[in-house]
Design a protein around this motif. Sequence first.
Motif, PDB file in Angstrom:
ATOM      1  N   GLN A   1      34.853  49.097  38.573  1.00  0.00           N
ATOM      2  CA  GLN A   1      35.226  48.239  39.692  1.00  0.00           C
ATOM      3  C   GLN A   1      35.251  46.798  39.207  1.00  0.00           C
ATOM      4  O   GLN A   1      34.277  46.288  38.660  1.00  0.00           O
TER       5      GLN A   1
ATOM      6  N   ASP B   1      36.113  42.779  40.248  1.00  0.00           N
ATOM      7  CA  ASP B   1      36.284  41.859  41.372  1.00  0.00           C
ATOM      8  C   ASP B   1      37.578  41.073  41.213  1.00  0.00           C
ATOM      9  O   ASP B   1      37.813  40.455  40.169  1.00  0.00           O
ATOM     10  N   HIS B   2      38.411  41.117  42.245  1.00  0.00           N
ATOM     11  CA  HIS B   2      39.647  40.346  42.253  1.00  0.00           C
ATOM     12  C   HIS B   2      39.400  39.055  43.035  1.00  0.00           C
ATOM     13  O   HIS B   2      38.749  39.089  44.081  1.00  0.00           O
TER      14      HIS B   2
ATOM     15  N   ASN C   1      40.133  39.373  46.576  1.00  0.00           N
ATOM     16  CA  ASN C   1      39.604  40.607  47.173  1.00  0.00           C
ATOM     17  C   ASN C   1      40.696  41.654  47.397  1.00  0.00           C
ATOM     18  O   ASN C   1      40.741  42.302  48.443  1.00  0.00           O
TER      19      ASN C   1
END
Length: 162
Positions: free
Chosen positions: A26, A28-29, A32
């Motif tokens: 996972q 983090d962008h 989001n």
Amino acid sequence: MEFRIGNGYDIHRLVPGRLLILGGQQIDHPENLGLDGHSDADVLAHAIIDALLGALSLGDIGKYFPPDDPQWKGADSLLLLAKVVDLIYEQGWIISNIDTVLILERPKLKNHIQNIRDAIACSMRISTNQVGIKATTNEKIGPVGREEGVACYAVALLNKIG
């Protein structure tokens, strides 16, 4: 020694309300955003799957994990990758190496590459030094450059056992 080469490609849209999963990790962008798809939409795992299947002319990811089949809804793509690796081994082949290129503008993946390599290698039951993961941008050109999505290219080299 008999060998086969396969290539794969995948692209998914970036959308709100989804996780950004790359190589089972996972990420983090900054906005989001995550990847849209029936499974977890892991473009890296999907491109590798298509490269492996293509090397043996076994079809593509949709043949084994159709997007209209509810059992694959939200599926962990590393588990799908492991199933395809089982198929490769059952066919009498081993994986020599894979090489991939992830294409996205953001986020930068420099600090994630090793964890992604480790996760892919584990799922494929090969050494991390057999897994090439690179990331680049699309220089703001096209849908990936406009940050509408993430794309990935993959190449796999297989050797016949025995």
